[in-house]
Design an enzyme around this catalytic site. Structure first.
Site, PDB file in Angstrom:
ATOM      1  N   TYR A 274       9.467 -30.375  87.141  1.00  0.00           N
ATOM      2  CA  TYR A 274       9.667 -29.426  88.228  1.00  0.00           C
ATOM      3  C   TYR A 274      10.164 -30.149  89.478  1.00  0.00           C
ATOM      4  CZ  TYR A 274       8.532 -26.307  92.090  1.00  0.00           C
ATOM      5  OH  TYR A 274       8.595 -25.547  93.222  1.00  0.00           O
TER       6      TYR A 274
ATOM      7  N   HIS B  86      16.322 -25.458 102.533  1.00  0.00           N
ATOM      8  CA  HIS B  86      15.878 -24.059 102.606  1.00  0.00           C
ATOM      9  C   HIS B  86      14.525 -23.911 103.297  1.00  0.00           C
ATOM     10  CE1 HIS B  86      13.378 -25.157  99.131  1.00  0.00           C
ATOM     11  NE2 HIS B  86      12.733 -24.018  99.287  1.00  0.00           N
TER      12      HIS B  86
ATOM     13  N   ARG C 288     -35.414 -20.117 122.438  1.00  0.00           N
ATOM     14  CA  ARG C 288     -36.450 -20.187 121.404  1.00  0.00           C
ATOM     15  C   ARG C 288     -35.862 -20.324 119.998  1.00  0.00           C
ATOM     16  NH1 ARG C 288     -39.861 -15.189 119.828  1.00  0.00           N
ATOM     17  NH2 ARG C 288     -38.949 -14.393 121.756  1.00  0.00           N
TER      18      ARG C 288
ATOM     19  N   ASN D 238       5.973 -15.464  92.420  1.00  0.00           N
ATOM     20  CA  ASN D 238       5.560 -16.771  91.904  1.00  0.00           C
ATOM     21  C   ASN D 238       4.279 -17.188  92.624  1.00  0.00           C
ATOM     22  OD1 ASN D 238       5.723 -19.517  90.802  1.00  0.00           O
ATOM     23  ND2 ASN D 238       6.466 -20.092  92.832  1.00  0.00           N
ATOM     24  N   GLN D 239       4.287 -17.061  93.945  1.00  0.00           N
ATOM     25  CA  GLN D 239       3.082 -17.269  94.741  1.00  0.00           C
ATOM     26  C   GLN D 239       2.461 -15.893  94.989  1.00  0.00           C
ATOM     27  OE1 GLN D 239       3.494 -19.894  98.156  1.00  0.00           O
ATOM     28  NE2 GLN D 239       5.247 -20.933  97.237  1.00  0.00           N
TER      29      GLN D 239
ATOM     30  N   ASN E  61       7.469 -15.157  97.446  1.00  0.00           N
ATOM     31  CA  ASN E  61       8.248 -16.013  96.553  1.00  0.00           C
ATOM     32  C   ASN E  61       8.464 -15.342  95.190  1.00  0.00           C
ATOM     33  OD1 ASN E  61       8.035 -19.152  94.949  1.00  0.00           O
ATOM     34  ND2 ASN E  61       9.580 -18.666  96.450  1.00  0.00           N
TER      35      ASN E  61
END
Length: 496
Positions: free
Chosen positions: A57, A85, A281, A412-413, A409
């Site tokens: 990848y 990009h 307190r 994808n995300q 995305n």
């Protein structure tokens, strides 16, 4: 150019929050033989994998949702394909101290040798950290998944001489900033470029710095609470070891012990009610719960500082390239949101203690607003107004970011942690908490001027003396913003 810190950061040793704090200025970062050998081994293995025509990848493919398409054939050209990009960030530049801490975190992760990165990338990061060079990184653009892509992309471009950077505090075109810092533009191929951006180093750095700032304020409020109780003449039984031990929470027990040590010698005046308001307190219970929460964040930050956040990872000994999601910043997102809640409640406590201190109906007869001449002077009135506004600001921003997932995305995300937003916001809030600490400390110093009793606990007396030595009484009125910051400095330095 600032002098490089004398204590080097060793990329072969565990990374500490203290190292990130030191990185705000020039630091010497070393990579020993073991680091260089494993980085070189990872790079050699990458070349073998690509020679075997295996899919990797970002090296042989496009990015994100475009992973199904081939990348550019020239690996150097692929670096442009990776980074161009990502030039889509917005907003102000990230604080230079955070940006430099980010470079250090990224260098440490890449130095594990699992990213297949070129050794000269680590050399470039360490060289930049030895100068005042700071990449200009936009605040907005990261969702904290697939790494802090857009801000880290800006950092990578700055190291190449593109975009903008700072040297000696001056914002310049990156090529000029490199030249002034005595640095060379960083050559990258596709794997190098992706390795620089495909991790959560900004999220980790911001969360670690936020933790450090919150812990400092948390310790300060413990001590200021003791000083407040002493100046008012409160009965210290709310710190009794038997009481807090029966409560059973480890953080409460630990905070109670620390506060008892600071309050040792506190003698009640007999003029206070049997039971103080909760802001006194219940302070050990509140601050102790915060301690338990901070211990959880300690663990997350330690794990993140010791993590390899990248994709894919390369394991030469197993002849394996493993694709997955080690760039997903969910642990830091949860931890940073928890930090924000701690900051909000500790801030609530400090603001309520200041309110108690300036109220003549509750402060054992001190003048309203601690004014030396009420009506003719106004004492802490402006400081309290500002504190109220700051508490409201912190509360407004305490909504958790870690569950605000939005798909992006091309799905994808499809689920994202938004840890970068959580961590940067927690750091912002911790800095606001410091103003509340300074405001309370300034009020305590002024209380001594307008008639509060002399502290009976030696530690409280010493802290009050330090505040008195650094800050003149408010008599007559004057602008107090500088005094608030100075008071915060005094309390912070006193604890060291």
């Amino acid at each position: 150019m600032n002098q490089v810190a004398t204590e080097p950061v060793d990329l072969g040793a565990p990374l500490r929050v203290a190292d990130l704090l030191a990185a705000r200025g020039p630091i010497r970062v070393t990579a020993g033989e073991a680091v260089r050998e494993r980085v070189a081994a990872g790079r050699i293995f990458l070349a073998k994998v690509l020679g075997d025509d295996r899919a990797v990848y970002g090296s042989t493919t496009g990015f994100g949702a475009l992973v199904g398409y081939a990348g550019r054939a020239d690996l150097r050209d692929q670096a442009d394909n990776t980074l161009a990009h990502l030039g889509a960030g917005h907003g102000p530049d990230i604080d230079p101290a955070v940006a430099r801490a980010t470079l250090l975190v990224r260098a440490w992760s890449l130095a594990r040798g699992a990213s297949g990165v070129s050794p000269h990338v680590i050399d470039a990061l360490t060289a930049a950290l030895a100068t005042t060079f700071v990449p200009a990184m936009p605040r907005y653009g990261s969702v904290g998944a697939s790494g802090d892509l857009i801000p880290l992309g800006a950092a990578a471009q700055a190291l190449r001489g593109r975009g903008h950077a700072y040297v000696g505090g001056e914002r310049l075109p990156a090529a000029e900033a490199l030249r002034r810092a005595g640095l060379e533009p960083l050559p990258l191929d596709g794997r190098d470029a992706l390795a620089l951006v495909n991790g959560t180093s900004l999220t980790t750095a911001a969360a670690a710095l936020a933790l450090a700032a919150t812990r400092s304020a948390h310790r300060a409020v413990q001590r200021l609470t003791c000083l407040l109780a002493d100046l008012l003449g409160s009965d210290p039984q709310f710190l009794d070891a038997r009481l807090l031990g029966a409560y059973g929470h480890p953080g409460v027990v630990a905070v109670g012990a620390a506060m008892r040590g600071f309050a040792a010698g506190l003698t009640p005046s007999g003029r206070r009610p049997l039971q103080e308001p909760y802001s006194l307190r219940c302070a050990p219970q509140l601050l102790g719960a915060a301690e338990d929460a901070l211990r959880y964040v300690d663990g997350v930050v330690a794990a993140d500082l010791g993590a390899v956040s990248d994709n894919p990872l390369f394991f030469p000994a197993d002849d394996a390239v493993v694709h997955g999601g080690n760039f997903f910043g969910q642990p830091a997102a949860f931890a940073a949101d928890l930090l924000s809640m701690v900051v909000a409640q500790v801030g609530n406590l400090a603001e309520r203690q200041l309110d108690l201190l300036v109220d003549p109906h509750r402060n054992t007869g001190l003048p309203p607003m601690l004014a030396a001449g009420p009506g003719q002077q106004h004492g802490l009135q402006g400081v309290q107004l500002a504190s109220t506004a700051i508490v409201a600001e912190i509360r407004r921003d305490a909504v958790p970011a870690s569950m605000q997932s939005l798909p992006t995305n091309l799905h994808n995300q499809d689920v994202v942690p938004l840890g970068t937003q959580a961590a940067l916001r927690a750091l912002d809030q911790a800095r606001l908490l410091r103003i509340l600490v300074g405001s309370l400390a300034l009020g305590l110093r002024q209380a001594a001027h307008v008639g509060a009793r002399t502290p009976t606990a030696p530690a409280s007396a010493a802290l009050l003396d330090a505040l008195g030595a650094a800050i003149a009484p408010i008599d007559p009125d004057r602008p107090l913003e500088d005094d608030v910051r100075r008071a915060a400095d005094v309390v912070e330095e006193f604890e060291r």
